[in-house]
Structures are given as C-alpha cells and as structure tokens.
Design a protein around this motif. Sequence first.
Motif, PDB file in Angstrom:
ATOM      1  N   ASN A  29      52.570 -15.762 -20.591  1.00  0.00           N
ATOM      2  CA  ASN A  29      52.618 -15.301 -19.307  1.00  0.00           C
ATOM      3  C   ASN A  29      53.703 -14.301 -19.262  1.00  0.00           C
ATOM      4  O   ASN A  29      55.057 -14.565 -18.834  1.00  0.00           O
ATOM      5  CB  ASN A  29      52.851 -16.672 -18.251  1.00  0.00           C
ATOM      6  N   PRO A  30      53.381 -13.100 -19.260  1.00  0.00           N
ATOM      7  CA  PRO A  30      54.626 -11.970 -19.433  1.00  0.00           C
ATOM      8  C   PRO A  30      55.416 -12.088 -17.954  1.00  0.00           C
ATOM      9  O   PRO A  30      56.568 -11.640 -18.386  1.00  0.00           O
ATOM     10  CB  PRO A  30      53.946 -10.925 -19.472  1.00  0.00           C
ATOM     11  N   LEU A  31      54.694 -12.443 -16.994  1.00  0.00           N
ATOM     12  CA  LEU A  31      55.748 -12.216 -15.751  1.00  0.00           C
ATOM     13  C   LEU A  31      56.677 -13.704 -15.532  1.00  0.00           C
ATOM     14  O   LEU A  31      57.516 -13.434 -14.767  1.00  0.00           O
ATOM     15  CB  LEU A  31      54.778 -12.301 -14.613  1.00  0.00           C
ATOM     16  N   GLY A  32      56.350 -14.494 -16.413  1.00  0.00           N
ATOM     17  CA  GLY A  32      57.282 -15.844 -16.390  1.00  0.00           C
ATOM     18  C   GLY A  32      57.178 -16.650 -15.391  1.00  0.00           C
ATOM     19  O   GLY A  32      56.396 -16.351 -14.298  1.00  0.00           O
ATOM     20  N   GLU A  33      57.413 -17.807 -15.448  1.00  0.00           N
ATOM     21  CA  GLU A  33      57.113 -18.965 -14.574  1.00  0.00           C
ATOM     22  C   GLU A  33      57.985 -18.914 -13.227  1.00  0.00           C
ATOM     23  O   GLU A  33      57.604 -19.545 -12.439  1.00  0.00           O
ATOM     24  CB  GLU A  33      57.356 -20.362 -15.199  1.00  0.00           C
ATOM     25  N   GLU A  34      58.843 -18.045 -13.252  1.00  0.00           N
ATOM     26  CA  GLU A  34      59.601 -17.825 -11.932  1.00  0.00           C
ATOM     27  C   GLU A  34      59.328 -16.498 -11.139  1.00  0.00           C
ATOM     28  O   GLU A  34      59.879 -16.382 -10.237  1.00  0.00           O
ATOM     29  CB  GLU A  34      61.246 -17.835 -12.104  1.00  0.00           C
ATOM     30  N   THR A  35      58.201 -15.970 -11.539  1.00  0.00           N
ATOM     31  CA  THR A  35      57.822 -14.904 -10.754  1.00  0.00           C
ATOM     32  C   THR A  35      57.416 -15.124  -9.231  1.00  0.00           C
ATOM     33  O   THR A  35      56.993 -16.302  -9.020  1.00  0.00           O
ATOM     34  CB  THR A  35      56.842 -13.986 -11.439  1.00  0.00           C
ATOM     35  N   VAL A  36      57.641 -14.419  -8.146  1.00  0.00           N
ATOM     36  CA  VAL A  36      57.214 -14.642  -7.144  1.00  0.00           C
ATOM     37  C   VAL A  36      55.748 -13.934  -6.666  1.00  0.00           C
ATOM     38  O   VAL A  36      55.158 -14.062  -5.845  1.00  0.00           O
ATOM     39  CB  VAL A  36      58.005 -14.128  -5.799  1.00  0.00           C
ATOM     40  N   ASN A  37      55.392 -13.039  -7.568  1.00  0.00           N
ATOM     41  CA  ASN A  37      54.090 -12.306  -7.762  1.00  0.00           C
ATOM     42  C   ASN A  37      53.114 -13.163  -8.325  1.00  0.00           C
ATOM     43  O   ASN A  37      52.410 -12.547  -9.167  1.00  0.00           O
ATOM     44  CB  ASN A  37      54.514 -10.985  -8.486  1.00  0.00           C
ATOM     45  N   TRP A  38      52.941 -14.330  -7.762  1.00  0.00           N
ATOM     46  CA  TRP A  38      52.148 -15.189  -8.511  1.00  0.00           C
ATOM     47  C   TRP A  38      50.494 -14.633  -8.667  1.00  0.00           C
ATOM     48  O   TRP A  38      49.706 -14.925  -9.365  1.00  0.00           O
ATOM     49  CB  TRP A  38      51.964 -16.514  -7.713  1.00  0.00           C
ATOM     50  N   GLU A  39      50.004 -13.720  -7.591  1.00  0.00           N
ATOM     51  CA  GLU A  39      48.550 -13.280  -7.697  1.00  0.00           C
ATOM     52  C   GLU A  39      48.429 -12.484  -8.807  1.00  0.00           C
ATOM     53  O   GLU A  39      47.312 -12.320  -9.211  1.00  0.00           O
ATOM     54  CB  GLU A  39      48.349 -12.516  -6.322  1.00  0.00           C
ATOM     55  N   ALA A  40      49.789 -11.875  -9.550  1.00  0.00           N
ATOM     56  CA  ALA A  40      49.559 -11.084 -10.461  1.00  0.00           C
ATOM     57  C   ALA A  40      49.539 -11.642 -12.058  1.00  0.00           C
ATOM     58  O   ALA A  40      49.501 -10.735 -13.051  1.00  0.00           O
ATOM     59  CB  ALA A  40      50.418  -9.779 -10.362  1.00  0.00           C
ATOM     60  N   VAL A  41      49.800 -12.800 -12.005  1.00  0.00           N
ATOM     61  CA  VAL A  41      49.904 -13.782 -12.946  1.00  0.00           C
ATOM     62  C   VAL A  41      48.865 -13.469 -14.177  1.00  0.00           C
ATOM     63  O   VAL A  41      47.854 -13.646 -13.797  1.00  0.00           O
ATOM     64  CB  VAL A  41      50.130 -15.334 -13.007  1.00  0.00           C
ATOM     65  N   ARG A  42      49.133 -13.303 -15.287  1.00  0.00           N
ATOM     66  CA  ARG A  42      48.093 -13.301 -16.343  1.00  0.00           C
ATOM     67  C   ARG A  42      48.457 -13.966 -17.594  1.00  0.00           C
ATOM     68  O   ARG A  42      49.528 -14.318 -17.802  1.00  0.00           O
ATOM     69  CB  ARG A  42      47.522 -11.809 -16.565  1.00  0.00           C
ATOM     70  N   PHE A  43      47.443 -14.319 -18.332  1.00  0.00           N
ATOM     71  CA  PHE A  43      47.652 -14.924 -19.639  1.00  0.00           C
ATOM     72  C   PHE A  43      47.045 -13.992 -20.626  1.00  0.00           C
ATOM     73  O   PHE A  43      46.148 -13.326 -20.667  1.00  0.00           O
ATOM     74  CB  PHE A  43      46.581 -16.237 -19.789  1.00  0.00           C
ATOM     75  N   GLU A  44      48.000 -13.638 -21.565  1.00  0.00           N
ATOM     76  CA  GLU A  44      47.997 -12.239 -22.311  1.00  0.00           C
ATOM     77  C   GLU A  44      47.141 -12.956 -23.639  1.00  0.00           C
ATOM     78  O   GLU A  44      47.941 -13.323 -24.519  1.00  0.00           O
ATOM     79  CB  GLU A  44      49.148 -11.750 -22.629  1.00  0.00           C
TER      80      GLU A  44
END
Length: 365
Positions: A260-275
Amino acid sequence: MDHLLAAAEEFTSPGRVLDLREYGHGNVNDTFLVTVTGLAKPHFILQRLNLNVFRRPELVMGNLCIVSRHVRRRLALALLGAGRRFEVPRVLLTREGRDHFLDPGGSFWRALSFIEAAETFDTVKDTGHAQEVGYALGRFHHLLSDLSPDHLADTLPGFHITPGYLAHYDEVLGRQGGSRSPEVNYGLRFVAARRAWAHVLEDARAQGKLGLRPIHGDPKVNNVMLDTATGQAAGMVDLDTVKPGLLHYDIGDCLRSGCNPLGEETVNWEAVRFEPELCRAILTGYLSLAQDFLTETDYAYLYDGIRLIAFELGLRFFTDYLAGNVYFKARHPEHNLVRALVQFKLTERIESQAAAIGAIIRDLR
Ligand code: GN1
Ligand code: MG
C-alpha cells in the motif's frame, strides 16, 4: 510524561542520559530513543508498555527474552551472505538486574538495545525496499523455524483470530444507537458481506491444515530496519506480539502494509491501492528463505492470508472507532474510522486483483 527521565536513568547506570526523544509512531505503546554517555552503546530504546493491551507484561518480556536469545544464538552460526547483518533487539536490565521498572504511578517501563546505523520508513519506497522487507520476515521466520511454539506464551489471547474480532464488533454494534454517517454505513455493509469467509484461516487451523509456529505478530514496513549505508534489511524490531500463531498472519500483515504505497495513515482512503509489483518483490524476498519451511497447504492459503489481515485490521480499527477509540491511540475522534476505510479499500483492491496475486504466488514457488 511523569517518571520518563527516572525510568531512563534506571537503565543507564553507570552512564548518564544526554537526550530523550519520542521515537516512531506506535499505535499502542509509548516509545523513546535515549542517547547516553558512559555506556558501551550510545543509544537504547525505552518503552512504556500499554497495560490495557498487554495485561500480562511479564509474559511479553518472557517471550521477548526467549526469541531474542534464540535468534542471536542461531545468528552466531549462520552465514548471511556478503556484507549482510541481521539483528533483533536485546533486553536491557535495570541497575538492580531486572528486565523492567515499575514507576510509582504503576507504569511498566522496559529498555531494548537499538540497532545502530539503521533506519525505518512508514511506507515502501520502491521494489528494492519491498524485497528487503520480505527478506527480513523470511529471515525472522527462518531463524525461529526450529523453536517450538510451545516455548512461547500466548501474551495476547485472541490476537489475529478474526472470528473473535467479529464477535467483539457485534457486541459493540449492539450497544450503538443513533444516526450513521455514509462512511459508517459503508463499513457496516463491507463487514457484513465478508463475515462468512472471515473464518477461513481459523477453520483451516481447526481442521489441522495449518499449524501454529512462532510468529512476529506485527511485521509491518516500519518494523523492519534498513542499513543506512546499504539499504539492506538490518533487523526486525517490535517483538511484543511474538507468540504462537499462523505464519499467514505475518505474511498477510507484511503484504497489507508493504503493498500500500500511500501507507496506512493516509487520509486519501479512496485512492488506496494494492501494488502487485510490490507484492512480487516482497514475496521474492520472503520466499528466498521461506521456501525451506512452507508446506503445500501453506501456499494454498497465502492469498486468503493477505486478504484476511487487511480486512481484519480494518475491522479492528472500525470497531475501535465505534467503541469510542479505547484500544488504538487516536489523534482525533475520526482517526480510527479513516484508518478502517484505508484497510477496507485495500481489501477491495486485493479482491479485484485476486487472479494477478494468485499468478505471482504460483510463479514464485
Ligand atoms: C498496532 O502499536 P503498533 O503500531 O506496533 C497493533 C498491530 C496493528 C498495528 C497497525 C498489539 O501496532 O496489531 O497491525 O497497530 N498492535 C497491537 O499499525 O494491537
Ligand atoms: Mg507492534
């Protein structure tokens, strides 16, 4: 914080404390880096254990000592490859020779050696970093593969047992009333749709398909230390959750964190991806050592483990939000809700790429 300096001084004799600062971003314990003079090593880690979570701290210390000693004994005999090192923290003693200090307020403090000339990152930087994170977990499991889980206490009953988290969630929901935000409704629907499947690993364990082994319990990206000069894995820290468990909990946790390149603390949850490329890199590093001890059935449950631990962590954050943030430290009232949404999104991304993840696993074995 009350008694912080006094606690540091308990472990500093005959040296002197030069500096004390908060270290890392743990969600449960309070962690400090202590700089000292007059001791063989310039730094050590001081931690105040969260006794709400770790109700039997003496068992945590017992497991830590057993694992740290076992790993160091095996490392003394292991050939790691040119230029490589691998360390785990060692338990430091107070001037009275104890493995902890209880301050007058009842706080439980303990100290650990610091892995020098190494650093951690909260998110994976690139595939090279990812491969080292996987290597570290593989090395850790490999070093413990000849330690019987019977030597380790169950320091956190219920930890990573997803059906138990579901039961707790139901209980918390039963106490809830009032209106619900769209995000909470999304979470409720998300959990409801996956309830039946959430037993997958515990069922396999009950059927004797998967067995208990010593696990790390929390092998996320920022618990792997990288050598500052070479970028290679220099060790694994945070051994509080070491206990008997399924390797799949660790593999799933490592991948849900590392892919998860955005990390577990991102606030941008809709953009979370599994690479998938990070998944391939982590598994390449992990399997370079784990091929020795993984069974046919272990491989068959790898995908479920990856999907499940992301779902489970989302469920744990979500439940804690609904319960009023009583377990994980939260910087604001919605913090655990956002963390839950990040893990739920990640779970969706894992599900939509099931075929690609399955192909990577088949490719690498
Ligand atoms: C907690 O406290 P920390 O950050 O080391 C939690 C892990 C979670 C993690 C998520 C004992 O670990 O299970 O995966 O947060 N530890 C415990 O960041 O519950
Ligand atoms: Mg931890």
